[in-house]
Design a protein around this motif. Structure first.
Motif, PDB file in Angstrom:
ATOM      1  N   LEU A 125     -11.885  79.860  87.979  1.00 15.16           N
ATOM      2  CA  LEU A 125     -11.263  79.194  86.915  1.00 15.16           C
ATOM      3  C   LEU A 125     -12.418  78.807  85.946  1.00 15.16           C
ATOM      4  O   LEU A 125     -13.260  78.149  86.548  1.00 15.16           O
ATOM      5  CB  LEU A 125     -10.352  77.893  87.130  1.00 15.16           C
ATOM      6  N   THR A 126     -12.579  79.078  84.643  1.00 13.21           N
ATOM      7  CA  THR A 126     -13.808  79.031  84.004  1.00 13.21           C
ATOM      8  C   THR A 126     -13.427  78.474  82.586  1.00 13.21           C
ATOM      9  O   THR A 126     -12.251  79.102  81.961  1.00 13.21           O
ATOM     10  CB  THR A 126     -14.463  80.392  83.806  1.00 13.21           C
ATOM     11  N   VAL A 127     -13.838  77.374  82.278  1.00 12.79           N
ATOM     12  CA  VAL A 127     -13.914  76.778  80.856  1.00 12.79           C
ATOM     13  C   VAL A 127     -15.228  76.705  80.297  1.00 12.79           C
ATOM     14  O   VAL A 127     -15.971  76.213  80.902  1.00 12.79           O
ATOM     15  CB  VAL A 127     -13.125  75.595  81.018  1.00 12.79           C
ATOM     16  N   SER A 129     -12.810  69.013  79.953  1.00 19.81           N
ATOM     17  CA  SER A 129     -12.380  67.824  80.090  1.00 19.81           C
ATOM     18  C   SER A 129     -11.285  67.599  78.844  1.00 19.81           C
ATOM     19  O   SER A 129     -11.120  66.589  78.318  1.00 19.81           O
ATOM     20  CB  SER A 129     -13.398  66.650  79.790  1.00 19.81           C
ATOM     21  N   GLN A 130     -10.535  68.604  78.411  1.00 18.03           N
ATOM     22  CA  GLN A 130      -9.985  68.585  77.469  1.00 18.03           C
ATOM     23  C   GLN A 130      -8.402  69.224  78.003  1.00 18.03           C
ATOM     24  O   GLN A 130      -7.343  69.379  77.226  1.00 18.03           O
ATOM     25  CB  GLN A 130     -10.106  69.421  76.338  1.00 18.03           C
ATOM     26  N   GLY A 131      -8.278  69.408  79.238  1.00 22.06           N
ATOM     27  CA  GLY A 131      -7.126  70.064  80.023  1.00 22.06           C
ATOM     28  C   GLY A 131      -7.039  71.339  79.954  1.00 22.06           C
ATOM     29  O   GLY A 131      -5.916  71.854  80.308  1.00 22.06           O
ATOM     30  N   VAL A 132      -8.124  72.029  79.314  1.00 25.31           N
ATOM     31  CA  VAL A 132      -7.876  73.539  79.371  1.00 25.31           C
ATOM     32  C   VAL A 132      -7.661  74.217  80.782  1.00 25.31           C
ATOM     33  O   VAL A 132      -6.764  75.074  80.836  1.00 25.31           O
ATOM     34  CB  VAL A 132      -9.086  74.152  78.500  1.00 25.31           C
ATOM     35  N   GLY A 133      -8.501  73.781  81.591  1.00 27.81           N
ATOM     36  CA  GLY A 133      -8.360  74.193  83.067  1.00 27.81           C
ATOM     37  C   GLY A 133      -7.067  74.080  83.483  1.00 27.81           C
ATOM     38  O   GLY A 133      -6.563  74.893  84.316  1.00 27.81           O
ATOM     39  N   GLU A 134      -6.646  72.672  83.486  1.00 28.21           N
ATOM     40  CA  GLU A 134      -5.284  72.325  84.063  1.00 28.21           C
ATOM     41  C   GLU A 134      -4.204  73.284  83.384  1.00 28.21           C
ATOM     42  O   GLU A 134      -3.099  73.860  83.951  1.00 28.21           O
ATOM     43  CB  GLU A 134      -5.032  71.070  83.812  1.00 28.21           C
ATOM     44  N   ASP A 163     -10.412  66.556  94.525  1.00 31.74           N
ATOM     45  CA  ASP A 163      -9.900  65.725  93.345  1.00 31.74           C
ATOM     46  C   ASP A 163      -9.479  66.441  92.042  1.00 31.74           C
ATOM     47  O   ASP A 163      -8.518  65.738  91.282  1.00 31.74           O
ATOM     48  CB  ASP A 163     -11.230  64.730  93.065  1.00 31.74           C
ATOM     49  N   TYR A 164     -10.215  67.271  91.692  1.00 31.47           N
ATOM     50  CA  TYR A 164      -9.826  68.087  90.573  1.00 31.47           C
ATOM     51  C   TYR A 164      -8.504  68.925  90.696  1.00 31.47           C
ATOM     52  O   TYR A 164      -7.680  68.658  90.074  1.00 31.47           O
ATOM     53  CB  TYR A 164     -10.877  69.092  90.058  1.00 31.47           C
ATOM     54  N   TYR A 165      -8.444  69.607  91.746  1.00 29.71           N
ATOM     55  CA  TYR A 165      -7.296  70.588  91.787  1.00 29.71           C
ATOM     56  C   TYR A 165      -5.831  69.914  92.428  1.00 29.71           C
ATOM     57  O   TYR A 165      -4.799  70.364  92.437  1.00 29.71           O
ATOM     58  CB  TYR A 165      -7.633  71.750  92.940  1.00 29.71           C
TER      59      TYR A 165
END
Length: 171
Positions: A87-89, A95-100, A125-127
């Motif tokens: 998963l790459t942004v 921190s703009q919700g793109v990865g989620e 924590d992230y996933y």
């Protein structure tokens, strides 16, 4: 208005990945992870295996690729599963919700296609924000060095995780 700040609303489109995206994704991964990415255990599991394009997505602003998420079929022992990532942004879009959003698109597509289990190596924590949990130590291993606390799973179908045990390997 008096302000000399220019505010631009950028429209981010989330689209299924295509083979034509590969060169841009490779450059994005290179910027994000550097040459060390080839030594990672998860990379070695995906090496030589094409991602499932029906489950993999890119994020674009116009023609600019700003994020990508791949899903690759693997086996855990004899149980079919998917490996999420990389998963790459693009740093400017973090921190703009793109990865989620990329993950939600992939997980929703995988669920709709009948897949039961997704695994990854990453930060809990992230996933955990999209439903990933830590794999209990020893239940699932990887064929190389990895911090066992970073092996995470997301069950797309009830009971799919129960059947999975053993070492991850290429499908």
């Amino acid at each position: 208005m008096g302000s000399d700040r220019l505010m631009i609303d950028l429209v981010i489109q989330f689209l299924p990945m295509t083979p034509a995206d590969e060169a841009q994704i490779e450059k994005l991964d290179e910027r994000a992870f550097g040459p060390g990415r080839y030594a990672r255990t998860a990379f070695r599991l995906r090496e030589g295996v094409s991602p499932d394009l029906s489950l993999s997505f890119v994020a674009r602003v116009g023609t600019l690729l700003v994020g990508a998420n791949r899903m690759t079929g693997i086996l855990v022992g004899e149980t079919p599963a998917l490996l999420l990532g990389p998963l790459t942004v693009e740093p400017a879009f973090r921190s703009q919700g793109v990865g989620e959003k990329l993950m939600h698109h992939s997980l929703d597509a995988a669920r709709a296609a009948g897949h039961g289990l997704v695994l990854l190596v990453g930060d809990h924590d992230y996933y955990s924000r999209v439903g990933f949990q830590r794999v209990p130590r020893g239940k699932i291993t990887m064929p190389g060095p990895v911090d066992p606390d970073r092996i995470l799973y997301c069950e797309l179908r009830p009971g799919a995780f129960d059947a999975a045990h053993g070492q991850m390997r290429r499908a």
